[in-house]
Design a protein around this motif. Sequence first.
Motif, short mmCIF file in Angstrom:
data_model
loop_
_atom_site.label_atom_id
_atom_site.label_comp_id
_atom_site.label_asym_id
_atom_site.label_seq_id
_atom_site.Cartn_x
_atom_site.Cartn_y
_atom_site.Cartn_z
N ARG A 45 1.68 5.10 -9.26
CA ARG A 45 1.76 2.87 -8.64
C ARG A 45 0.26 2.56 -8.06
O ARG A 45 -0.02 3.00 -7.81
CB ARG A 45 2.36 2.63 -7.82
CG ARG A 45 3.89 2.79 -8.03
CD ARG A 45 4.62 2.65 -9.22
NE ARG A 45 6.11 2.17 -9.56
CZ ARG A 45 6.48 3.14 -11.06
NH1 ARG A 45 5.72 3.84 -11.11
NH2 ARG A 45 7.74 3.55 -10.57
N TYR A 92 6.43 -4.74 3.46
CA TYR A 92 4.60 -3.80 2.71
C TYR A 92 4.55 -4.73 1.20
O TYR A 92 5.31 -5.60 1.12
CB TYR A 92 5.17 -2.35 1.88
CG TYR A 92 4.57 -2.23 0.86
CD1 TYR A 92 3.36 -0.77 1.94
CD2 TYR A 92 4.62 -2.39 -0.15
CE1 TYR A 92 2.56 -0.63 0.23
CE2 TYR A 92 3.86 -2.32 -1.57
CZ TYR A 92 2.56 -0.53 -1.19
OH TYR A 92 2.04 -0.71 -2.03
N GLN A 100 -0.46 -4.83 -7.73
CA GLN A 100 -0.30 -3.28 -8.54
C GLN A 100 -0.89 -3.84 -9.88
O GLN A 100 -0.74 -5.18 -10.24
CB GLN A 100 0.91 -3.31 -8.83
CG GLN A 100 1.20 -1.99 -10.27
CD GLN A 100 2.72 -0.85 -9.82
OE1 GLN A 100 2.58 -0.20 -10.79
NE2 GLN A 100 3.48 -1.49 -8.67
N HIS A 109 10.72 6.06 -11.58
CA HIS A 109 11.57 6.76 -10.31
C HIS A 109 11.93 5.68 -9.73
O HIS A 109 12.89 4.94 -10.80
CB HIS A 109 10.54 7.62 -9.65
CG HIS A 109 9.40 6.08 -8.53
ND1 HIS A 109 8.36 5.71 -8.43
CD2 HIS A 109 10.17 4.98 -8.67
CE1 HIS A 109 8.15 4.57 -7.78
NE2 HIS A 109 8.56 4.14 -8.29
N HIS A 125 14.22 5.23 -5.69
CA HIS A 125 13.83 5.27 -4.23
C HIS A 125 14.98 4.12 -3.69
O HIS A 125 15.37 3.13 -4.14
CB HIS A 125 12.41 4.94 -3.52
CG HIS A 125 11.95 3.96 -4.47
ND1 HIS A 125 12.34 2.71 -4.27
CD2 HIS A 125 10.92 3.84 -4.79
CE1 HIS A 125 11.45 1.86 -4.87
NE2 HIS A 125 10.13 2.87 -5.46
N ARG A 143 9.15 -7.98 -7.57
CA ARG A 143 7.71 -8.17 -7.59
C ARG A 143 7.52 -9.73 -8.62
O ARG A 143 8.17 -10.34 -8.96
CB ARG A 143 7.68 -7.92 -8.95
CG ARG A 143 8.81 -6.02 -8.74
CD ARG A 143 7.24 -5.19 -9.41
NE ARG A 143 8.68 -3.73 -10.11
CZ ARG A 143 9.03 -3.23 -8.58
NH1 ARG A 143 7.54 -2.60 -7.72
NH2 ARG A 143 9.41 -2.11 -7.99
N HIS A 180 13.21 2.62 -11.79
CA HIS A 180 12.26 1.42 -12.65
C HIS A 180 11.53 2.15 -13.13
O HIS A 180 10.63 3.61 -12.38
CB HIS A 180 12.32 0.59 -11.60
CG HIS A 180 11.49 0.59 -10.03
ND1 HIS A 180 12.35 1.84 -9.60
CD2 HIS A 180 10.52 0.68 -9.35
CE1 HIS A 180 12.31 1.76 -7.74
NE2 HIS A 180 10.82 1.62 -8.43
N HIS A 216 7.10 0.56 -15.29
CA HIS A 216 6.70 -0.53 -15.91
C HIS A 216 5.74 0.16 -17.22
O HIS A 216 5.37 1.23 -17.05
CB HIS A 216 5.48 -0.93 -14.95
CG HIS A 216 6.39 -1.42 -13.61
ND1 HIS A 216 7.87 -1.74 -13.35
CD2 HIS A 216 5.87 -1.14 -12.54
CE1 HIS A 216 7.74 -1.77 -12.08
NE2 HIS A 216 6.81 -1.44 -11.37
N ASP A 250 3.80 -6.94 -5.23
CA ASP A 250 4.68 -5.34 -4.85
C ASP A 250 5.32 -6.56 -3.53
O ASP A 250 3.93 -6.30 -2.65
CB ASP A 250 4.34 -4.56 -4.59
CG ASP A 250 4.17 -4.11 -6.58
OD1 ASP A 250 5.00 -4.44 -7.37
OD2 ASP A 250 3.49 -3.09 -6.71
N ILE A 258 9.82 -1.23 2.41
CA ILE A 258 9.00 0.72 2.99
C ILE A 258 9.77 0.44 5.11
O ILE A 258 9.61 1.45 5.02
CB ILE A 258 7.93 0.59 2.78
CG1 ILE A 258 7.30 0.93 1.46
CG2 ILE A 258 7.23 1.88 3.12
CD1 ILE A 258 6.65 1.19 0.77
C1 1HN Z 1 6.90 1.14 -6.49
O1 1HN Z 1 7.80 1.94 -6.28
C2 1HN Z 1 6.44 0.29 -7.10
O2 1HN Z 1 8.29 0.66 -8.39
C3 1HN Z 1 4.97 -0.24 -6.47
O3 1HN Z 1 5.70 -0.93 -8.88
C4 1HN Z 1 4.88 -0.32 -5.26
C5 1HN Z 1 4.50 1.07 -2.88
C6 1HN Z 1 5.20 2.54 -2.25
C7 1HN Z 1 6.42 3.13 -2.76
C8 1HN Z 1 7.16 2.82 -4.48
C9 1HN Z 1 6.87 -0.12 -8.24
C10 1HN Z 1 5.50 1.27 -3.83
C11 1HN Z 1 7.02 1.69 -5.44
#
Ligand code: 1HN
Length: 347
Positions: free
Chosen positions: A71, A92, A96, A107, A109, A115, A148, A150, A162, A166
């Motif tokens: 990212r 957080y 982006q 990925h 998490h 967004r 997800h 992009h 974003d 976190i």
């Molecule tokens: C993340 O998965 C994204 O998917 C953006 O765009 C910022 C910051 C820390 C951990 C995962 C995304 C992120 C993130």
Amino acid sequence: MADDARIPAPERAAFYDRIGAHSMAPLWESLHVLVSKQPVTPVKPHLWSYDQVRPYLMEAGGLITAKEAERRVLILENPGLPGKASVTHSLYAGLQLVLPGEVAPGHRHTQTALRFILEGCDAFTAVDGERTLMRPGDLVITPSWTWHDHGNDSDRPMVWLDALDIPLVGFFDASFAEAANADSQEVSRPLGDSTARYASNLLPVDWKPATQNSPIFNYPYARTREALTTLAANGDPDPHHGYKMRYVNPASGGHVTPTISAFVQLLPQGFASAPYRSTDGTVYSVVEGEGRTVVGGQTLSWKPRDVFVVPSWAEHVHHATSEAVLFSFSDRSAQEKLGLWRERRAA
Ligand code: 1HN
């Protein structure tokens, strides 16, 4: 004297040393710091001017690809929390960049993401097999543990804000993450499928929500703006908020995600809000218009695409010099579930 009162007498200090060796400490030395009469936060009011930030973001675009970075994000770090990757104590934020032709690989998490689109048009986010095209002012949600990725098939850079929980997930030591096998996930439902199912004032007849996340994953600005315009034409603004709306999970009436809430408000030209504070430190993104927010003795002057923070329990007022639209997000959703959220409205 106050200072002397804080230095323990020698026999107490010796006692503290002895119990300290056994991983114990005297509560009475820190009770009033641990349990303050009102919120005390290291978070500072701060504004990131998009004009200042954008050149750095584009420079990052020349230094690393989205794929290599996973990212490509510049973290917006609160100056009161240096090195903590936190915009408020619990959340957080970052900006982006996805350049034309790039993919930010798949990925998932346990952290939840929102967004809010600032610049560019028609790059996509795919969530669990469905893509949505993103335009400025759209709010896209990526719930906890959803796959997800992009991609930008347009001919212009795409930039969004974003928001992730976190720090909150870190506090609970509950982070899990996995990389996908493929950069871009296979599309299993066509564009607009979730909009038809969940965002048309209807729900599939036997559908039951499996999580506390909204099943809608894009809240398009065109519809948000239409609602604000109509409200502003039809009645008086709230003295503290102007015309303020909350993004809703239509399955529950609750917030869009269990941890992060999102809001949007229209401030008429010349509007000055009455002083307001709440326990949810809040991050604002300016969508339209110009004005200033006075918070904790600081004046943050803003224009479109600027991002600014109002800390927990900091009294603030907004002044709109032209008609303005502010998007915002906070941890109010989590605080309400925990019975902690409070507000105070001054006259
Ligand atoms: C993340 O998965 C994204 O998917 C953006 O765009 C910022 C910051 C820390 C951990 C995962 C995304 C992120 C993130």
